[in-house]
Design a protein around this motif. Structure first.
Motif, PDB file in Angstrom:
ATOM      1  N   GLY A   1       0.799  -1.222   0.000  1.00 55.19           N
ATOM      2  CA  GLY A   1       0.000   0.000   0.000  1.00 55.19           C
ATOM      3  C   GLY A   1       0.829   1.268   0.000  1.00 55.19           C
ATOM      4  O   GLY A   1       0.341   2.349  -0.328  1.00 55.19           O
TER       5      GLY A   1
ATOM      6  N   LEU B   1       3.062   3.966 -11.138  1.00 50.95           N
ATOM      7  CA  LEU B   1       1.967   3.930 -10.153  1.00 50.95           C
ATOM      8  C   LEU B   1       1.040   2.747 -10.411  1.00 50.95           C
ATOM      9  O   LEU B   1       0.561   2.121  -9.465  1.00 50.95           O
ATOM     10  N   LYS B   2       0.825   2.418 -11.671  1.00 48.24           N
ATOM     11  CA  LYS B   2      -0.013   1.247 -11.986  1.00 48.24           C
ATOM     12  C   LYS B   2       0.685  -0.045 -11.581  1.00 48.24           C
ATOM     13  O   LYS B   2       0.044  -0.994 -11.132  1.00 48.24           O
TER      14      LYS B   2
ATOM     15  N   PRO C   1       0.920   0.147  -7.150  1.00 48.97           N
ATOM     16  CA  PRO C   1      -0.158   0.999  -6.628  1.00 48.97           C
ATOM     17  C   PRO C   1       0.067   1.400  -5.170  1.00 48.97           C
ATOM     18  O   PRO C   1       0.701   0.673  -4.399  1.00 48.97           O
ATOM     19  N   ARG C   2      -0.469   2.569  -4.832  1.00 52.27           N
ATOM     20  CA  ARG C   2      -0.380   3.104  -3.473  1.00 52.27           C
ATOM     21  C   ARG C   2      -1.773   3.353  -2.931  1.00 52.27           C
ATOM     22  O   ARG C   2      -2.692   3.614  -3.697  1.00 52.27           O
ATOM     23  N   ASP C   3      -1.873   3.323  -1.610  1.00 54.58           N
ATOM     24  CA  ASP C   3      -3.102   3.788  -0.986  1.00 54.58           C
ATOM     25  C   ASP C   3      -3.291   5.243  -1.402  1.00 54.58           C
ATOM     26  O   ASP C   3      -2.315   6.000  -1.502  1.00 54.58           O
ATOM     27  N   GLU C   4      -4.511   5.642  -1.656  1.00 46.44           N
ATOM     28  CA  GLU C   4      -4.810   6.990  -2.154  1.00 46.44           C
ATOM     29  C   GLU C   4      -4.140   8.075  -1.310  1.00 46.44           C
ATOM     30  O   GLU C   4      -3.582   9.029  -1.846  1.00 46.44           O
ATOM     31  N   ALA C   5      -4.163   7.930  -0.009  1.00 50.28           N
ATOM     32  CA  ALA C   5      -3.595   8.947   0.888  1.00 50.28           C
ATOM     33  C   ALA C   5      -2.075   9.039   0.768  1.00 50.28           C
ATOM     34  O   ALA C   5      -1.482  10.027   1.204  1.00 50.28           O
TER      35      ALA C   5
ATOM     36  N   ILE D   1      -0.388   8.806  -2.211  1.00 46.13           N
ATOM     37  CA  ILE D   1       0.046   9.286  -3.523  1.00 46.13           C
ATOM     38  C   ILE D   1       0.467  10.740  -3.359  1.00 46.13           C
ATOM     39  O   ILE D   1      -0.326  11.588  -2.969  1.00 46.13           O
TER      40      ILE D   1
ATOM     41  N   GLN E   1       1.310  14.639  -3.932  1.00 45.26           N
ATOM     42  CA  GLN E   1       0.579  15.637  -4.711  1.00 45.26           C
ATOM     43  C   GLN E   1       1.182  15.828  -6.092  1.00 45.26           C
ATOM     44  O   GLN E   1       0.461  15.965  -7.080  1.00 45.26           O
TER      45      GLN E   1
ATOM     46  N   HIS F   1      -0.243  13.201  -8.281  1.00 44.88           N
ATOM     47  CA  HIS F   1      -1.635  13.525  -8.610  1.00 44.88           C
ATOM     48  C   HIS F   1      -1.674  14.556  -9.731  1.00 44.88           C
ATOM     49  O   HIS F   1      -2.414  14.406 -10.701  1.00 44.88           O
TER      50      HIS F   1
ATOM     51  N   SER G   1      -5.147  13.719 -11.989  1.00 44.41           N
ATOM     52  CA  SER G   1      -6.280  13.246 -11.185  1.00 44.41           C
ATOM     53  C   SER G   1      -6.063  13.518  -9.719  1.00 44.41           C
ATOM     54  O   SER G   1      -5.007  13.802  -9.268  1.00 44.41           O
TER      55      SER G   1
END
Length: 141
Positions: free
Chosen positions: A79, A121-122, A125-129, A131, A133, A136, A141
């Protein structure tokens, strides 16, 4: 973690074997990595001078070990994503320090395309929190 530690030792030893001097004081390896891109910088200190060297000159492929290390460390904590940069510093007694950077955008000599960062990133993958900035913003996104 044992496999990751073994890979770190092999990377350090592989680089050390290529230092073109027997009287070095310390050396450092800086690695920047994405899924399909790895950049290595290596320097040794001797008599107060910093000199670059090729850590793979003798054919010891540490690039594949670096790729394996990144993959192995990701599997230990998926994660969190994979690290983007790492730094190894080794003194002439064999004592070493490592630092792994999971958050800051790696500054490659040749800037990768945005697609390379998105692919990374694909792949990792990382937990959304977790990633950053900048990623992003880059991914839109």
């Amino acid at each position: 973690m044992e496999q990751a530690n073994q890979l770190i030792s092999e990377i350090i030893q592989g680089a050390c074997d290529n230092i073109p001097s027997a009287t070095w004081d310390s050396f450092s390896i800086t690695i920047k990595a994405l899924n399909k891109m790895i950049e290595i910088g290596a320097f040794y200190e001797e008599g107060g001078n910093m000199l670059s060297f090729d850590p793979e000159e003798n054919g010891n492929d540490i690039t594949m070990k670096i790729k394996s290390l990144r993959e192995q460390m990701y599997r230990l904590s998926p994660g969190n994503g994979a690290w983007y940069s790492t730094y190894f510093t080794v003194d002439n007694t064999g004592k070493f320090q490592t630092e792994f950077d999971y958050d800051n955008k790696p500054e490659f000599e040749y800037t990768p395309s945005n697609e390379k960062f998105i692919d990374d990133l694909k792949t990792f993958p990382r937990d959304e929190a977790l990633i950053p900035q900048w990623l992003h913003d880059l991914a839109g996104s």
